[in-house]
Scaffold this active site. Structure first.
Site, short mmCIF file in Angstrom:
data_model
loop_
_atom_site.label_atom_id
_atom_site.label_comp_id
_atom_site.label_asym_id
_atom_site.label_seq_id
_atom_site.Cartn_x
_atom_site.Cartn_y
_atom_site.Cartn_z
N CYS A 40 -3.28 3.07 13.60
CA CYS A 40 -3.33 2.13 14.04
C CYS A 40 -4.46 0.87 13.73
CB CYS A 40 -2.97 2.40 15.52
SG CYS A 40 -2.45 1.04 16.16
N TYR B 299 0.65 -1.60 0.17
CA TYR B 299 0.45 0.04 0.09
C TYR B 299 1.00 1.45 -0.38
CZ TYR B 299 -5.00 -2.44 -0.01
OH TYR B 299 -5.78 -3.03 0.09
N CYS C 172 -5.89 0.32 18.25
CA CYS C 172 -6.00 1.59 18.61
C CYS C 172 -6.87 2.72 17.71
CB CYS C 172 -4.83 2.45 19.53
SG CYS C 172 -3.62 3.14 18.81
N ASP D 214 -6.94 6.91 -4.38
CA ASP D 214 -6.14 7.63 -4.57
C ASP D 214 -6.77 8.99 -4.82
OD1 ASP D 214 -7.08 6.59 -7.89
OD2 ASP D 214 -7.43 8.52 -7.02
N ARG E 279 1.75 1.88 -3.06
CA ARG E 279 0.07 1.47 -4.20
C ARG E 279 0.66 3.64 -3.66
NH1 ARG E 279 -4.31 -1.33 -3.40
NH2 ARG E 279 -5.29 0.78 -4.69
N HIS F 79 -14.99 3.34 -0.64
CA HIS F 79 -13.65 2.02 -0.28
C HIS F 79 -12.15 2.73 0.01
CE1 HIS F 79 -14.80 -0.77 -3.31
NE2 HIS F 79 -16.08 -0.78 -2.23
N THR G 87 -15.43 0.88 -14.16
CA THR G 87 -15.03 -0.77 -12.97
C THR G 87 -16.03 -1.52 -13.85
OG1 THR G 87 -16.73 -0.88 -11.08
CG2 THR G 87 -17.76 0.19 -12.41
N SER G 88 -15.17 -2.42 -13.47
CA SER G 88 -15.70 -3.59 -13.33
C SER G 88 -17.09 -4.21 -13.12
CB SER G 88 -14.79 -4.89 -13.41
OG SER G 88 -14.38 -4.60 -11.96
C1 BV8 Z 1 -19.03 -6.01 2.29
C2 BV8 Z 1 -9.67 -2.69 -1.08
C3 BV8 Z 1 -19.88 -6.96 4.41
C4 BV8 Z 1 -9.07 -0.85 -1.92
C5 BV8 Z 1 -11.07 -4.13 -2.49
C6 BV8 Z 1 -23.12 -8.44 -1.98
C7 BV8 Z 1 -23.46 -7.34 -0.87
C8 BV8 Z 1 -22.52 -7.22 0.37
C9 BV8 Z 1 -21.06 -8.05 -0.25
C10 BV8 Z 1 -20.41 -8.72 -0.75
C11 BV8 Z 1 -21.74 -9.31 -1.68
N1 BV8 Z 1 -20.95 -10.42 -2.54
C12 BV8 Z 1 -20.11 -10.72 -2.22
C13 BV8 Z 1 -20.18 -9.53 -1.53
C14 BV8 Z 1 -18.35 -9.83 -1.13
C15 BV8 Z 1 -16.97 -8.85 -1.15
C16 BV8 Z 1 -17.39 -9.02 -2.93
O1 BV8 Z 1 -18.02 -7.70 -3.22
N2 BV8 Z 1 -16.52 -9.44 -3.18
C17 BV8 Z 1 -16.35 -9.82 -5.04
C18 BV8 Z 1 -14.95 -9.93 -5.45
C19 BV8 Z 1 -17.94 -10.72 -5.53
N3 BV8 Z 1 -17.72 -7.10 -0.67
C20 BV8 Z 1 -17.01 -6.93 0.15
O2 BV8 Z 1 -16.66 -8.05 1.05
C21 BV8 Z 1 -17.58 -5.27 0.95
N4 BV8 Z 1 -17.67 -5.50 1.74
O3 BV8 Z 1 -19.56 -5.62 1.60
O4 BV8 Z 1 -18.75 -5.38 3.71
C22 BV8 Z 1 -20.52 -6.50 5.93
C23 BV8 Z 1 -21.02 -5.44 5.98
C24 BV8 Z 1 -20.82 -6.01 8.17
C25 BV8 Z 1 -20.46 -6.53 8.25
C26 BV8 Z 1 -18.66 -6.65 8.10
C27 BV8 Z 1 -19.11 -7.35 6.24
C28 BV8 Z 1 -15.85 -4.70 0.83
C29 BV8 Z 1 -15.24 -4.24 -0.92
C30 BV8 Z 1 -14.37 -3.45 -1.03
C31 BV8 Z 1 -12.61 -4.25 -1.38
N5 BV8 Z 1 -11.62 -3.57 -1.40
N6 BV8 Z 1 -9.72 -3.61 -2.93
C32 BV8 Z 1 -7.91 -1.10 -2.46
O5 BV8 Z 1 -6.43 -1.93 -2.11
O6 BV8 Z 1 -8.12 -0.14 -3.26
S1 BV8 Z 1 -11.29 -4.53 -4.02
C33 BV8 Z 1 -10.65 -3.38 -5.32
O7 BV8 Z 1 -12.30 -3.65 -6.69
C34 BV8 Z 1 -11.30 -1.99 -5.23
O8 BV8 Z 1 -12.03 -1.56 -4.10
C35 BV8 Z 1 -11.68 -1.60 -6.18
O9 BV8 Z 1 -12.28 0.32 -5.76
C36 BV8 Z 1 -13.05 -2.45 -6.27
C37 BV8 Z 1 -12.66 -2.42 -7.77
O10 BV8 Z 1 -12.32 -2.85 -8.68
P1 BV8 Z 1 -13.01 -1.56 -10.22
O11 BV8 Z 1 -12.50 -0.23 -9.65
O12 BV8 Z 1 -13.76 -1.59 -11.24
O13 BV8 Z 1 -11.23 -2.26 -11.13
P2 BV8 Z 1 -11.58 -3.51 -12.27
O14 BV8 Z 1 -9.20 -3.34 -12.22
O15 BV8 Z 1 -12.27 -4.50 -11.71
O16 BV8 Z 1 -12.46 -2.51 -13.05
C38 BV8 Z 1 -11.10 -1.77 -13.87
C39 BV8 Z 1 -12.64 -1.32 -14.93
O17 BV8 Z 1 -12.29 -0.28 -15.71
C40 BV8 Z 1 -12.30 -2.53 -15.90
O18 BV8 Z 1 -13.81 -2.98 -16.35
C41 BV8 Z 1 -11.50 -2.39 -17.45
O19 BV8 Z 1 -12.57 -2.34 -18.58
C42 BV8 Z 1 -11.91 -0.56 -17.22
N7 BV8 Z 1 -11.24 0.23 -17.96
C43 BV8 Z 1 -10.31 -0.45 -17.43
N8 BV8 Z 1 -9.26 1.08 -18.67
C44 BV8 Z 1 -10.26 1.65 -18.20
C45 BV8 Z 1 -10.71 1.35 -18.23
N9 BV8 Z 1 -12.04 2.13 -18.80
C46 BV8 Z 1 -12.63 3.41 -19.34
N10 BV8 Z 1 -11.07 4.18 -19.40
C47 BV8 Z 1 -9.80 3.48 -19.38
N11 BV8 Z 1 -8.83 4.09 -19.75
#
Ligand code: BV8
Length: 259
Positions: free
Chosen positions: A139, A75, A142, A116, A78, A131, A200-201
């Site tokens: 921390c 991180y 704490c 970011d 990043r 997110h 977003t995907s």
């Molecule tokens: C939660 C850390 C509950 C931050 C990340 C249903 C409901 C709720 C939860 C779930 C559910 N089903 C499943 C879940 C669990 C899980 C989840 O969704 N899993 C998925 C994979 C199935 N969700 C969670 O755990 C969430 N928490 O709901 O908790 C809860 C409630 C009470 C108590 C306890 C718990 C938490 C989700 C956050 C996860 N954190 N990372 C970081 O490091 O940044 S995940 C990661 O994916 C990032 O956060 C990112 O933001 C996120 C989404 O990704 P995208 O931004 O879409 O990026 P990606 O690369 O995937 O896609 C980019 C797109 O851009 C592509 O399509 C591409 O074609 C396009 N592109 C590329 N270049 C360009 C472009 N488009 C235009 N122009 C370009 N130039």
């Protein structure tokens, strides 16, 4: 051949309350890696993160507690890449949308999955960081905010005075999104008449479910994305291409070209 910009512009022209959802594809135009890319080459240091790292090791509380120094280093790396990046024309176009909507008495609420800070740097003000932020550390034990994090030497994690390991202020898998952010998102989605998904995907929840909420309220839906996603077949208008090219063009058609 119309690429949908005119159809998207027609909907935005009529809009009073817009919700924009962004993902890593918007920041990709600033040179930052995305998370998921089917064509990624894992040997490329700038390839999509999940083609090179295990999200369960790098983006879950369990992974952090198993190896805090490794996750801290990732991180911090990043964060340094983000701090060296500049907002791109896509970020700037979204900030323009907010200003223009307010000028006409409407609103534009930005829900970003990005951590970011580039939307703020581009001038967006009505922003909810779903997110969290990689720029804010605390921390893990704490909760004391931490600044000027020194990269961990070897495998000793950077720690707080209480001895707890320092963590980035992001939301990991299995962690709840901040309640205030979820409440603000729900309120904005409840009232929006246009929902615009950009870069977003659409696979991470609850953000990936926001479009359903917007559609249920009768909002028009627009997607701007480089590749097709699970919501592409659902939206009213799909613009396939780079956000840094399509968004400025879209705003020029809606609000007039800037000099
Ligand atoms: C939660 C850390 C509950 C931050 C990340 C249903 C409901 C709720 C939860 C779930 C559910 N089903 C499943 C879940 C669990 C899980 C989840 O969704 N899993 C998925 C994979 C199935 N969700 C969670 O755990 C969430 N928490 O709901 O908790 C809860 C409630 C009470 C108590 C306890 C718990 C938490 C989700 C956050 C996860 N954190 N990372 C970081 O490091 O940044 S995940 C990661 O994916 C990032 O956060 C990112 O933001 C996120 C989404 O990704 P995208 O931004 O879409 O990026 P990606 O690369 O995937 O896609 C980019 C797109 O851009 C592509 O399509 C591409 O074609 C396009 N592109 C590329 N270049 C360009 C472009 N488009 C235009 N122009 C370009 N130039």
């Amino acid at each position: 051949m119309s690429d949908g910009v005119d159809a998207a512009a027609a909907r935005l022209r009529e809009a009073t309350r817009v919700v924009v959802l962004t993902g890593a594809g918007v920041s990709a135009e600033s040179g930052l890696a995305t998370f998921r890319d089917p064509g990624a080459d894992p040997s490329d240091p700038d390839a999509a993160y999940w083609s090179r790292y295990d999200p369960m090791q790098m983006a879950t509380p369990e992974g952090f507690h198993a190896n805090p120094a490794l996750v801290q280093r990732w991180y911090l790396w990043r964060m340094s890449r983000g701090e060296a990046a500049a907002p791109n024309p896509g970020h700037i176009a979204i900030a323009r949308l907010e200003r223009e909507m307010e000028r006409r008495g409407g609103s534009c609420t930005l829900l970003t999955q990005n951590v970011d800070g580039l939307h703020h740097a581009a001038g967006s003000r009505r922003v909810h960081e779903l997110h969290g932020s990689i720029l804010r550390w605390r921390c893990a034990r704490c909760g004391t905010p931490a600044t000027d994090i020194e990269g961990p030497p070897d495998d000793a994690p950077a720690t707080c005075r209480c001895g707890g390991a320092l963590r980035p202020g992001v939301v990991w898998f299995g962690e709840a999104l901040p309640q205030d952010v979820l409440a603000a998102a729900a309120e904005a989605l409840d009232r929006c008449d246009v929902f615009l998904s950009v870069g977003t995907s659409a696979v991470v929840f609850p953000a990936a479910g926001f479009i359903e909420t917007a559609r249920a309220r009768g909002a028009s839906t627009i997607e701007v994305n480089r590749d097709p996603t699970p919501i592409t077949s659902m939206v009213d208008v799909s613009l396939q291409g780079r956000s840094g090219e399509l968004l400025p063009r879209l705003m020029d058609v809606v609000f007039g070209a800037t000099d």
